[in-house]
Every structure is written in structure tokens, then in C-alpha cells.
Design a protein around this motif. Structure first.
Motif, PDB file in Angstrom:
ATOM      1  N   PHE A  21       0.834  -1.207   0.000  1.00  0.00           N
ATOM      2  CA  PHE A  21       0.000   0.000   0.000  1.00  0.00           C
ATOM      3  C   PHE A  21       0.867   1.255   0.000  1.00  0.00           C
ATOM      4  O   PHE A  21       0.540   2.240  -0.644  1.00  0.00           O
ATOM      5  CB  PHE A  21      -0.905   0.011   1.232  1.00  0.00           C
ATOM      6  CG  PHE A  21      -1.824  -1.175   1.314  1.00  0.00           C
ATOM      7  CD1 PHE A  21      -2.686  -1.474   0.267  1.00  0.00           C
ATOM      8  CD2 PHE A  21      -1.833  -1.992   2.429  1.00  0.00           C
ATOM      9  CE1 PHE A  21      -3.536  -2.563   0.339  1.00  0.00           C
ATOM     10  CE2 PHE A  21      -2.684  -3.083   2.505  1.00  0.00           C
ATOM     11  CZ  PHE A  21      -3.532  -3.367   1.463  1.00  0.00           C
ATOM     12  N   SER A  25       0.648   4.160  -2.745  1.00  0.00           N
ATOM     13  CA  SER A  25       0.039   5.438  -2.384  1.00  0.00           C
ATOM     14  C   SER A  25       1.049   6.579  -2.494  1.00  0.00           C
ATOM     15  O   SER A  25       0.658   7.723  -2.730  1.00  0.00           O
ATOM     16  CB  SER A  25      -0.602   5.378  -0.995  1.00  0.00           C
ATOM     17  OG  SER A  25       0.316   4.950  -0.055  1.00  0.00           O
ATOM     18  N   ALA A 221       5.069  -1.470  -6.495  1.00  0.00           N
ATOM     19  CA  ALA A 221       4.220  -2.028  -5.434  1.00  0.00           C
ATOM     20  C   ALA A 221       3.793  -3.444  -5.800  1.00  0.00           C
ATOM     21  O   ALA A 221       3.814  -4.353  -4.962  1.00  0.00           O
ATOM     22  CB  ALA A 221       2.989  -1.140  -5.227  1.00  0.00           C
ATOM     23  N   ARG A 241      -6.027  -4.345  -4.118  1.00  0.00           N
ATOM     24  CA  ARG A 241      -5.089  -3.572  -3.295  1.00  0.00           C
ATOM     25  C   ARG A 241      -4.769  -2.213  -3.929  1.00  0.00           C
ATOM     26  O   ARG A 241      -4.461  -1.254  -3.225  1.00  0.00           O
ATOM     27  CB  ARG A 241      -3.814  -4.372  -3.058  1.00  0.00           C
ATOM     28  CG  ARG A 241      -4.013  -5.519  -2.078  1.00  0.00           C
ATOM     29  CD  ARG A 241      -2.716  -6.284  -1.835  1.00  0.00           C
ATOM     30  NE  ARG A 241      -2.876  -7.318  -0.821  1.00  0.00           N
ATOM     31  CZ  ARG A 241      -3.360  -8.534  -1.038  1.00  0.00           C
ATOM     32  NH1 ARG A 241      -3.749  -8.883  -2.242  1.00  0.00           N
ATOM     33  NH2 ARG A 241      -3.466  -9.408  -0.059  1.00  0.00           N
ATOM     34  N   SER A 245      -5.195   1.443  -2.055  1.00  0.00           N
ATOM     35  CA  SER A 245      -4.170   2.487  -1.939  1.00  0.00           C
ATOM     36  C   SER A 245      -4.711   3.851  -2.329  1.00  0.00           C
ATOM     37  O   SER A 245      -4.262   4.871  -1.801  1.00  0.00           O
ATOM     38  CB  SER A 245      -2.962   2.193  -2.820  1.00  0.00           C
ATOM     39  OG  SER A 245      -2.802   0.859  -3.052  1.00  0.00           O
ATOM     40  N   ALA A 263      -0.631   3.225   5.532  1.00  0.00           N
ATOM     41  CA  ALA A 263      -0.293   1.953   4.890  1.00  0.00           C
ATOM     42  C   ALA A 263      -0.078   0.870   5.945  1.00  0.00           C
ATOM     43  O   ALA A 263      -0.553  -0.261   5.803  1.00  0.00           O
ATOM     44  CB  ALA A 263       0.966   2.117   4.038  1.00  0.00           C
TER      45      ALA A 263
END
Lengths: 326, 440
Positions: A21, A25, A221, A241, A245, A263
Motif C-alpha cells: 500500500f 500510495s 508495489a 489492493r 491504496s 499503509a
């Protein structure tokens, strides 16, 4: 049963699960700060996972990570081309990229095509490698001295290098965003692009750059999810996922440092739910905990639709609006 | 010796045939055997034809092949990789190779909502027999069967068929059942466990998974208690997903770190649990074991693969090919266990056991040499007894002579009772050795 061991295990799990995450992000924060909403994160993430899987088996970790960054760069630029240059609707383009990523990754990683890619890159690949749906995991790099500190040690200092990199990046990216001229320019593109333009900032370039960063981190990621976390390929393994994020960016109010907390909070939910289950605490809780990240996502997105909330949390004013020079 | 629990083999088979599954299983043996031979000996018929050529009349004998069987398959996932669909595709190839006079084709990765369209397109391609391989295809299969009374349909893992009375007569259902293999896996687990704790990563709390957990735990308790005198302790982690390596990982890690489990079984569609066991064994200095599920997964855990459960769908498919090809179709509701579809179902001495080989529809993968030899032999002995249903995991004998109790202490199986099909099919309780609660 709940002692220091439990806390250490949950926190170490939170960081391991939360790094997916975090990387995503961080990228998304830059894109949105520059005014581009990237709903293609899920697609970028799964492409990163698929590419890291195939290329690790063909050429090893180093080449795989470079390829992941390259693919991420291309996907970011593709998004930017449609949304910045062609000024298409960002929501539609983002969803298209997600669908593209999900489909393309499944195709690439299907046994037939992935076998051809691996053989083309490495003619000596064995049958076992071609058939395998796993890849070697990134090595753990425990940091001597620090890893034995109670709680903090297992939480932060007994992971692979992508975890350390993500932490380092969040500081660096926070610094760049809030303490440098570059960051000010980038943020101004998300707040008031025409004003930024008159002040001499190249809005298009800024948005391209931020989407390139976003694409690379999104794919990274996915690569972390695969070779850094659980190296087994199944189609659609990101399981939403990427979208989680997106919510996280909002929860962290577009701030890279707060994204770290968010996260690890989301990663912590993932780690905690299974540890609570086996402790027999709240046996009926799994349903609730499993829903939690998605529920938080929906709630934050709903709240964000309120004008007063938008003002208070400081949504980039031009987020989602294509810029065209008049 | 055959008088175990005061019931003879013959008598038990007779009794069990009163139970739906028992009768089907018994019928399946006969049908399966017939299928083997009819399928293989389908010789082309010779036809004499007279041809008038300009030079005169010549009589030649032309061999006209019997009508070639066409079979279509609907798969839920991609065929290329290991997994549920891979196992079905291996079964298709197995059956094709033995039947020979058949063309089979498939559509892969069919979403459950599009099942009917996929079935229709297979019928349009001329399929005489359509086999659908996901639970979610059940209603679409029944609908297609009603639309095409001249064609035959088989659905895997559901409960609708002409035999069960809730679908047209041209639809059958079939499933390969694992609870006996899970019990044998449990025996191996209890024989190697040092911590006395076993873990289970489970997808969804449905009866199929619950009976697999119970069978595994009963087996683990049997061998562990015989070794040490103590009961096994078992923990279950539900992940509510069939395909999520990330969640399965956290669930397995929690069982190892939190519950101190050193043998992990699982029912979900990735080898994640085995990978985690391998990681803890080789990189985190904690000896941990796991299993294969549906396919041979030993490559994912070279040091930690204990044994497992593998399916061979081939004989089931071959049986249906034979039924359609010879015009002897009857709607059946098949639920195969150890022994079913084996060419020789009769028990062998443990030393000559076929355990470990592909035999019938189920395979117990070779047991890791770390399991002590007396337990290796015990596992083989039980496997052989299961062939003739002489031994049943859900019985007092399977629990070291004690009645089987659930978590509340209520006795579920006592005396000479065995779990019947209904109890297995509707199981919604954990045996007493499981410490986790069952989500409701």
C-alpha cells in the motif's frame, strides 16, 4: 497469549503487508498532487507483479526490478498521454488502464506466453522454471544491531530492501513535495494550473513527470507484492489492493509521511485479523475485519464528496480536471 | 480380522449401499471397470461395400469407424497452470488417451455468469457430452440439459442431477472426495509434529472444508496421541478467498508464529501455505511442514512437503465417455472415494500398498521419509483398508477407540457408528481437538 511476541509479530506483519500500500500510495500522492487522478493503479500494480514474476525467473531480481520500473514508466506515460495531452476523462482512462493491466498481465503470465518470454531472454531456462508459478523471493536483509531492539527491530529492520526503500522514499518524497521549488511547482499544478502556467511552470511536463513517478511506484508495489511478499502467481492476485491504496492517499490527505501510517494501519488489519482468529478472540470477527479496508475506502470516498470536507482536508483543487491552455 | 467393530466387510457394504453415496460408489466400481474395457475394446465395425467400376464389379471391405464421440469441457480457470482447472485438463487428456475414438475440446476461463453461453457453443460445435467443472455452472448446466434432451451433461462438484431428482435425466453430477486422504495426511502430521499443534488455512466455512479439517485433525490426533499420550491441538484460520496468496500468507504465518503450529494443512487454491512452510524451514530456522492440494505441489516446498491430496479426474470422465459412446447412459450422482474406479479394489498387505501411486481417482502423494517407518506402514495399512471401506476416519476406531465429540463435548459418533453421507455432507461442527471456533 498476548505478549510482546504477539505485538512484534503483528507489527512485523503490518509492515510486510503494508509496504504494498505504501509504495502505491506514494506514487498516487504525486499524481494527485499534480492534478491527475490515477484510477489505473490496480492495473499498474498487477502488471508489476506479472513482470517481476516473469523476469525474475528469466534474468533474476535486478533485471526484473529494472523492467518493472520501465513498464511502470510506460504505463504512467500512457495514462498521461490520454489525460494530459488528449485531455480525456481521467476516470475513464484510469479504469481502462486497470482493465488493460488485469487482462494483459493474465495474458503475459499464461504458461504459453510467459514460457516464450523466458526462453527468449534466457534460452537455458529449465522446464521446471518455465512451469513454475513462483519465483525466488527477495533476500531478507536484517540490519545488524538494530534488528534485535524489541518491537522496533522485527517491525522495521528484518525485511527485504524494498521495505527500506519505501520508507526512505516516503521521507525523500515528502521533502521534495513540501520543501523544494520542484514540489511547490508540482502542487501548484494540482491547485491552480492556469496560475502555475502564467508563473512559468510547465503544467503538462509536471503532470507527465508525476504520472511517470506514479506508474513506476505502482508497478514497484506490484513487484513487491510478488517477489517481496508472497511469490505465487495467480491471475488478479492484487485483489483490489490498488484501489485500497487510492483510498489511503485520501486518508493520508496527500501527504507522503502520513501515507506511511495509513499503509501500516491497513497492513496491520491484514496481519491482525489472522492472528486474532487463531487466538480465538472474536471468532465471528473475520467477516468484519475482512471488510474493513473496503469499508474505510467507501467511507473516505463518500466523505470526500462533501464540499466542506474537501476544503478542510485540502483536496488538490484541480484534481481530475484536464488542463488546457486558453 | 475382518470382524472389526463387529461388522463384516460384506455386511458393511450392504448396509452402506442403503446410503445414497455408498450405493453410487459401489455402482461406480462396476461401471468404472466396465468403462475401462468397453472404452478400450471399441473395435471399428467392418462394412462390406460393393463398388461398380468400369472394369467390372469389385467387392472391397471398407472399415467404417464408429461415430466419433465429441466431448466439450467448460473450465473456470486457465488450463496452462497447475490448479483446479489444470487437474481437470489432465483428466481430460487421461480419458482421451484411453478412449481413443474421441475428439474433446474445451473453453477455458469461463466466468460463471457466462456458463450457459459457453455450453451452448460447445453443443453447437457438435459435442455429444458436455462436462462443466465449477460449482457455479450447476444451474446453467441443468438449463442446457433441459434445452438439449439429445445431449448429455455432467457437472462437477454440485448436487443437481437426474439421479438426485432435481435436474433432467440427461444430467449427472460427480465429485472426488478428499476426507480420507486428509485423515491420512493427519496421520503423517501427528507422526512428525514436535510442538503438538497443527494449523489449517481454510478458504470458506462450508461443509466440504469443515469435514476435511475434522478428518485431518482426527488423523493428527490419532498418531500424535499414540506417540506422546497427549491430544493434538488444532487451529484454523479462515481467509474467505480461493485465490489470494497475500491473505493465505498472513494466515499461515499467524498459525506458525501465534499458535506454534509446525504442520499446516490447507484448503484453498494456491500453494502459498506450502511456500510459507518452506520459507520458515529453510530461511527462518523453524521446521514446518505442509501438503499438496489437488495437484502435485512438491516443487513449491522441496524440504517441507509431507504428503497431500491429489485428484485424477480421468477415470470419471472415461466412464461418462463410455456411457455416451455405448448408448448406456444413466443419470448418476457420483462421489468417489479411495477404492472407487480402481481396477483392483481389493486390499493388499501394507508392504505392497499402492499408496503413493495414481490408482483410481485419488492419489496420496509419496510420504516424506521423515515420517517414521512404523507410521509410513500404518498410513499404507489404513489406505488399503479404506479401499474396501473397512476403515472409516469418522468412526470410533479412527479416534483411538474413543467416541468422537464436538467442541461442546457432545458425542457425535459412538459405538459402531460411522459418519454417513448426510453427516459428511452437512457437517457444521468441529471435533473437540480444534480450538478455533467455526464462523457462523
Amino acid at each position: 497469549m498476548i505478549g510482546i511476541g504477539f505485538v512484534e509479530s503483528v507489527l512485523a506483519g503490518a509492515v510486510a503487508a503494508g509496504t504494498v500500500f505504501l509504495l502505491a500510495s506514494l506514487g498516487e500522492t504525486y499524481a494527485e498532487r499534480a492534478g491527475v487522478l490515477n484510477l489505473g493503479m490496480e492495473g499498474m500494480m498487477i502488471m508489476g507483479a506479472a513482470v517481476s514474476y516473469i523476469f525474475t525467473n528469466a534474468l533474476g531480481h535486478g533485471a526484473a526490478l529494472l523492467t518493472v520500473l520501465l513498464v511502470g514508466l510506460l504505463m504512467g506515460l500512457l495514462h498521461a498521454f490520454f489525460t494530459v495531452s488528449l485531455k480525456l476523462n481521467q476516470v475513464v482512462v484510469g479504469l481502462a488502464i486497470t482493465i488493460l493491466g488485469l487482462g494483459l498481465s493474465g495474458l503475459m503470465a499464461s504458461s504459453e506466453i510467459r514460457g516464450r518470454i523466458i526462453l527468449a531472454l534466457n534460452p537455458e531456462a529449465t522446464r521446471a522454471v518455465l512451469a513454475s508459478q513462483e519465483a525466488p523471493k527477495l533476500p531478507l536483509i536484517p540490519i545488524a544491531g538494530l534488528k534485535d531492539i524489541p518491537v522496533i527491530g522485527p517491525m522495521f529492520f528484518n525485511h527485504n530492501f524494498l521495505v527500506y526503500l519505501s520508507l526512505l522514499l516516503s521521507f525523500v518524497m515528502w521533502f521534495l513535495l513540501f520543501r523544494t521549488r520542484f514540489g511547490l511547482n508540482l502542487r501548484s499544478c494540482g491547485e491552480n494550473p492556469s496560475m502555475a502556467d502564467t508563473l512559468g511552470v510547465n503544467v503538462y511536463l509536471m503532470r507527465y513527470v508525476s504520472m511517470a513517478v506514479c506508474g513506476m511506484l505502482g508497478c514497484l508495489a506490484g513487484a513487491y507484492l510478488f517477489i517481496g511478499y508472497q511469490p505465487f502467481w495467480v491471475e488478479g492476485m492484487t485483489q483490489g489492493r490498488g484501489f485500497i491504496s487510492l483510498a489511503l492517499v485520501i486518508l493520508a490527505t496527500w501527504n507522503p509521511l502520513r501515507a506511511v501510517l495509513g499503509a501500516y494501519l491497513f497492513g496491520g488489519v491484514e496481519a491482525l485479523q489472522f492472528r486474532l482468529q487463531v487466538l480465538g478472540i472474536a471468532a465471528q470477527l473475520p467477516y468484519f475485519l475482512l471488510m474493513l479496508p473496503y469499508a474505510v475506502t467507501i467511507v473516505t470516498l463518500t466523505m470526500l464528496s462533501l464540499e466542506s470536507v474537501r476544503k478542510r482536508v485540502g483536496v488538490p483543487a484541480a484534481l481530475g480536471v484536464p488542463y488546457s491552455r486558453e | 480380522m475382518e470382524k472389526k467393530a463387529g461388522i463384516s466387510r460384506r455386511k458393511f457394504l450392504a448396509v452402506s449401499s442403503g446410503v445414497a453415496a455408498g450405493s453410487v460408489a459401489a455402482g461406480v466400481v462396476a461401471g468404472g471397470l466396465a468403462g475401462y474395457f468397453i472404452g478400450q475394446s471399441q473395435a471399428p465395425a467392418a462394412v462390406t461395400r460393393t463398388v461398380t467400376a468400369p472394369a467390372g464389379t469389385v467387392t472391397t471391405t471398407v472399415t467404417a469407424p464408429p461415430k466419433r464421440l465429441k466431448v466439450g469441457y467448460v473450465y473456470v480457470g486457465p488450463v496452462g497452470d497447475y490448479g483446479w482447472t489444470f487437474a481437470h485438463d489432465q483428466g481430460r487428456k487421461w480419458a482421451d488417451a484411453r478412449y481413443r475414438n474421441v475428439d474433446s475440446f474445451y473453453i477455458e476461463s469461463v466466468p460463471e455468469a457466462q456458463a450457459l453461453g459457453a455450453i451452448e457453443s460447445l453443443v453447437n460445435q457438435g459435442a455429444d457430452l458436455v462436462i462443466t467443472t465449477s460449482f457455479g455452472y450447476m444451474d446453467a448446466t441443468a438449463e442446457a440439459a433441459a434445452r438439449h434432451p439429445g445431449k448429455y451433461f455432467v457437472h462437477i462438484s454440485g448436487y443437481r442431477s437426474g439421479a438426485a431428482g432435481n435436474a433432467p435425466q440427461n444430467m449427472s453430477s460427480a465429485f472426488a472426495e478428499f476426507y480420507q486422504l486428509y485423515y491420512l495426511n493427519g496421520l503423517a502430521a501427528g507422526a512428525v509434529s514436535q510442538t503438538g499443534v497443527v494449523g489449517y488455512v481454510a478458504a470458506f466455512p462450508i461443509p466440504e472444508v469443515v469435514r476435511h479439517i475434522n478428518a485431518f485433525v482426527l488423523g493428527a490426533n490419532y498418531s500424535y496421541k499414540k506417540r506422546t499420550g497427549r491430544n493434538i491441538r488444532a487451529f484454523v484460520n479462515w481467509i474467505f478467498a480461493w485465490f489470494d496468496p497475500g491473505k493465505a500468507r498472513e494466515a499461515a504465518v499467524a498459525l506458525i508464529e501465534q499458535s506454534n503450529a509446525d504442520v499446516l494443512a490447507f484448503t484453498e487454491d494456491t500453494p502459498t501455505t506450502l511456500q510459507v512452510a518452506e520459507e520458515y524451514t529453510t530461511r527462518r530456522n523453524r521446521r514446518t511442514w505442509s501438503f499438496s492440494h489437488y495437484n502435485d505441489m512438491s516443487g513449491y516446498g522441496k524440504n517441507s512437503h509431507l504428503t497431500g491430496q491429489i485428484v485424477n479426474w480421468g477415470p470419471i470422465y472415461l466412464d461418462f465417455y463410455r456411457m455416451v459412446g455405448t448408448g448406456s447412459w444413466q443419470s448418476v450422482d457420483i462421489w468417489t472415494r479411495i477404492g472407487d474406479y480402481m481396477p483392483y479394489r481389493w486390499r493388499r498387505p501394507a508392504e505392497k500398498s499402492t499408496a503413493g501411486e495414481v490408482d483410481g481417482t485419488l492419489q496420496l502423494p509419496p510420504v516424506h521419509p521423515s515420517v517414521p517407518s512404523e507410521w509410513q506402514l500404518e498410513i499404507k495399512r489404513r489406505y488399503e483398508e479404506m479401499k474396501e471401506l473397512l476403515f472409516e476416519p469418522f468412526s470410533v476406531e479412527g479416534n483411538l477407540g474413543e467416541p468422537i465429540r464436538d467442541q461442546r463435548g457432545q458425542v457425535r459418533i459412538k459405538g459402531t457408528e460411522r459418519a454417513d453421507w448426510k453427516m459428511l455432507w452437512e457437517m457444521d461442527w468441529f471435533v473437540e481437538y480444534v480450538e478455533s471456533e467455526l464462523p457462523r
